[in-house]
Design a protein around this motif. Structure first.
Motif, PDB file in Angstrom:
ATOM      1  N   TRP A 162       0.853  -1.187   0.000  1.00 48.61           N
ATOM      2  CA  TRP A 162       0.000   0.000   0.000  1.00 48.61           C
ATOM      3  C   TRP A 162       0.888   1.237   0.000  1.00 48.61           C
ATOM      4  CZ3 TRP A 162      -0.384  -3.817   3.821  1.00 48.61           C
ATOM      5  CH2 TRP A 162      -1.467  -4.691   3.687  1.00 48.61           C
ATOM      6  N   SER A 163       0.633   2.143  -0.928  1.00 53.56           N
ATOM      7  CA  SER A 163       1.413   3.371  -0.957  1.00 53.56           C
ATOM      8  C   SER A 163       0.601   4.494  -0.302  1.00 53.56           C
ATOM      9  CB  SER A 163       1.737   3.734  -2.404  1.00 53.56           C
ATOM     10  OG  SER A 163       2.420   4.962  -2.411  1.00 53.56           O
ATOM     11  N   SER A 221      13.537   2.279   3.842  1.00 59.98           N
ATOM     12  CA  SER A 221      12.565   2.515   2.778  1.00 59.98           C
ATOM     13  C   SER A 221      11.772   1.233   2.559  1.00 59.98           C
ATOM     14  CB  SER A 221      13.259   2.911   1.468  1.00 59.98           C
ATOM     15  OG  SER A 221      13.928   1.788   0.924  1.00 59.98           O
ATOM     16  N   ALA A 222      10.604   1.367   1.902  1.00 58.51           N
ATOM     17  CA  ALA A 222       9.759   0.196   1.658  1.00 58.51           C
ATOM     18  C   ALA A 222      10.483  -0.812   0.769  1.00 58.51           C
ATOM     19  CB  ALA A 222       8.432   0.622   1.024  1.00 58.51           C
ATOM     20  N   SER A 223      11.334  -0.333  -0.136  1.00 60.37           N
ATOM     21  CA  SER A 223      12.023  -1.275  -1.027  1.00 60.37           C
ATOM     22  C   SER A 223      13.033  -2.126  -0.250  1.00 60.37           C
ATOM     23  CB  SER A 223      12.664  -0.554  -2.208  1.00 60.37           C
ATOM     24  OG  SER A 223      13.754   0.214  -1.778  1.00 60.37           O
ATOM     25  N   HIS A 224      13.661  -1.561   0.792  1.00 60.56           N
ATOM     26  CA  HIS A 224      14.537  -2.389   1.642  1.00 60.56           C
ATOM     27  C   HIS A 224      13.743  -3.518   2.295  1.00 60.56           C
ATOM     28  CE1 HIS A 224      17.339   1.322   2.522  1.00 60.56           C
ATOM     29  NE2 HIS A 224      17.465   0.870   1.288  1.00 60.56           N
ATOM     30  N   VAL A 225      12.513  -3.182   2.741  1.00 62.51           N
ATOM     31  CA  VAL A 225      11.661  -4.191   3.388  1.00 62.51           C
ATOM     32  C   VAL A 225      11.389  -5.324   2.405  1.00 62.51           C
ATOM     33  CG1 VAL A 225       9.410  -4.670   4.420  1.00 62.51           C
ATOM     34  CG2 VAL A 225      10.547  -2.476   4.878  1.00 62.51           C
ATOM     35  N   LEU A 226      11.016  -4.951   1.182  1.00 61.68           N
ATOM     36  CA  LEU A 226      10.683  -5.970   0.180  1.00 61.68           C
ATOM     37  C   LEU A 226      11.910  -6.789  -0.205  1.00 61.68           C
ATOM     38  CD1 LEU A 226       8.131  -3.908  -1.934  1.00 61.68           C
ATOM     39  CD2 LEU A 226       7.644  -5.791  -0.348  1.00 61.68           C
ATOM     40  N   ASP A 227      13.096  -6.134  -0.266  1.00 59.91           N
ATOM     41  CA  ASP A 227      14.330  -6.875  -0.567  1.00 59.91           C
ATOM     42  C   ASP A 227      14.504  -8.025   0.423  1.00 59.91           C
ATOM     43  OD1 ASP A 227      14.977  -5.207  -2.635  1.00 59.91           O
ATOM     44  OD2 ASP A 227      16.432  -4.001  -1.501  1.00 59.91           O
ATOM     45  N   GLY A 241       2.059  -7.519   3.893  1.00 59.83           N
ATOM     46  CA  GLY A 241       2.227  -6.369   3.025  1.00 59.83           C
ATOM     47  C   GLY A 241       3.063  -5.293   3.686  1.00 59.83           C
ATOM     48  N   VAL A 242       3.311  -4.218   2.902  1.00 57.49           N
ATOM     49  CA  VAL A 242       4.061  -3.090   3.452  1.00 57.49           C
ATOM     50  C   VAL A 242       3.337  -1.802   3.093  1.00 57.49           C
ATOM     51  CG1 VAL A 242       5.611  -3.150   1.436  1.00 57.49           C
ATOM     52  CG2 VAL A 242       6.289  -1.842   3.453  1.00 57.49           C
TER      53      VAL A 242
END
Ligand code: TXA
Ligand code: MG
Length: 345
Positions: free
Chosen positions: A2-3, A156-162, A170-171
């Motif tokens: 979710w953004s 950042s959210a992309s670090h979480v997804l990495d 979800g994030v």
């Protein structure tokens, strides 16, 4: 995923927030931004939900979690016998990057959250997305940093997804975090409060409010067993071994040249003032030496950036241990497993 625009004021009825909160209510994991780093949230009241945190992160079960709240009323649910010093600290620093260790109310939260201790770590984050999410979930939210155990915390959210894509519900993406290092953890159950982890609120700032504060001696430049369970693990580390280099730029460049001439790939972590000076296989810039807050803000992003460069070793400049510099050096010391090379004077 979710953004959410982090400029929105606390909006617990924002559709993305409502949806993410439903995941929390259904005992699923939701990563969310705070002012320090991204957290991996679960209902603190549910054993089933909290156990998913430990599984997703690969976190040792003896390392307790911080419970995040959105109002001081929620404190009554979690704690009892709150000391006067803790009240002073909450009034001054909440919402904000300060975690208080308090006496846990019996059966208040899942015992997985507190790893069986009779104390509980609590903080009110200073981020509209975090506060809205907790409010909408209508439960206190247990949340460690949303990284795989041992890796630098996500800013950042992309670090979480990495680290965690596919392992979590979800994030909520609220953009990059501001402080960049985790909250200060302070044990308020001791006669004189003790800092267990340096972080976003400095020892100097705490002293101004409560006069007297101690610091766990295991925190900086020591291998003694720390009092906070989490501080004993290797942490914040890039893949390649990292060495702190305490000396001037010419000397550090000499170290780099030596290693490179024997065929090794070398990275260097440096602030803006000196980054352009270095010749290495990877140069990661973290803020400006004139503003340690800016170093803290980009420290983890810089450490993470080395991992895609296939390096053999990394050198890192050191910083003064004052203000947020105490948190920066604590994290760098741990990332380096206390390896330090010092220039002879
Ligand atoms: O800024 C932060 O604090 C972030 C954001 C997400 O809020 N959270 C975070 O959580 O850094 P985590 O789990 O990565 O670190 C929590 C630290 C660990 O060192 C843990 O051992 C300590 O707090 N801790 C938690 N409960 C404790 C307790 N009852 N007594 C002593 N230390 C405790
Ligand atoms: Mg962590």
């Amino acid at each position: 995923y979710w953004s959410v625009d982090s400029n929105v004021d606390r909006k617990k009825d924002y559709p993305q927030i409502v949806e993410a909160a439903d995941f929390l209510k259904n005992e699923e994991l939701v990563a969310f931004p705070t002012e320090t780093v991204y957290g991996l949230g679960a209902s603190a009241l549910s054993d089933a939900a909290v156990s998913k945190i430990f599984a997703a992160k690969g976190r040792p079960a003896d390392n307790p979690l911080i419970v995040h709240i959105s109002s001081v009323e929620q404190l009554e649910l979690l704690t009892e016998n709150i000391p006067e010093t803790a009240v002073l600290l909450m009034n001054k620093f909440w919402p904000g990057p300060l975690t208080l260790i308090l006496n846990k109310k019996t059966n208040a939260v899942s015992s997985l959250v507190t790893a069986g201790l009779n104390t509980v770590a609590v903080r009110m984050p200073d981020h509209p997305v975090a506060l809205s999410l907790i409010e909408a979930a209508e439960v206190p939210v247990a949340a460690p940093s949303a990284n795989k155990s041992g890796k630098p915390s996500p800013t950042s959210a992309s670090h979480v997804l990495d680290d965690l894509a596919g392992l979590i519900g979800g994030v909520v993406d609220g953009g990059p975090t501001g402080v960049g290092v985790e909250s200060t953890v302070i044990d308020c159950t001791a006669e004189v409060p003790v800092i267990l982890r340096p972080g976003g609120v400095s020892k100097e700032e705490i002293k101004e409010v409560i006069g007297n504060v101690e610091q766990d001696p295991a925190l900086i430049g020591s291998k003694a067993a720390p009092k906070s369970p989490g501080m004993k693990y290797r942490h914040y580390a890039p893949v390649a071994p990292l060495f702190l280099t305490d000396g001037n730029q010419e000397w550090i460049q000499g170290l780099i040249d030596q290693k490179r001439s024997s065929g090794l790939k070398v990275g260097i972590l440096a602030p803006r003032e000196s980054a352009s000076f270095y010749k290495a296989d990877a140069v990661a810039v973290c803020g400006s030496r004139r503003d340690l807050g800016s170093v803290a803000q980009s420290l983890y992003q810089a450490l993470r950036s080395f991992d895609e460069k296939n390096l053999d070793l990394i050198y890192a400049e050191v910083y003064p241990v004052k203000g947020v510099g105490a948190a920066i050096m604590n994290r760098l010391e741990k990332a380096a497993a206390h390896r330090r090379i010092t220039q002879e004077k």
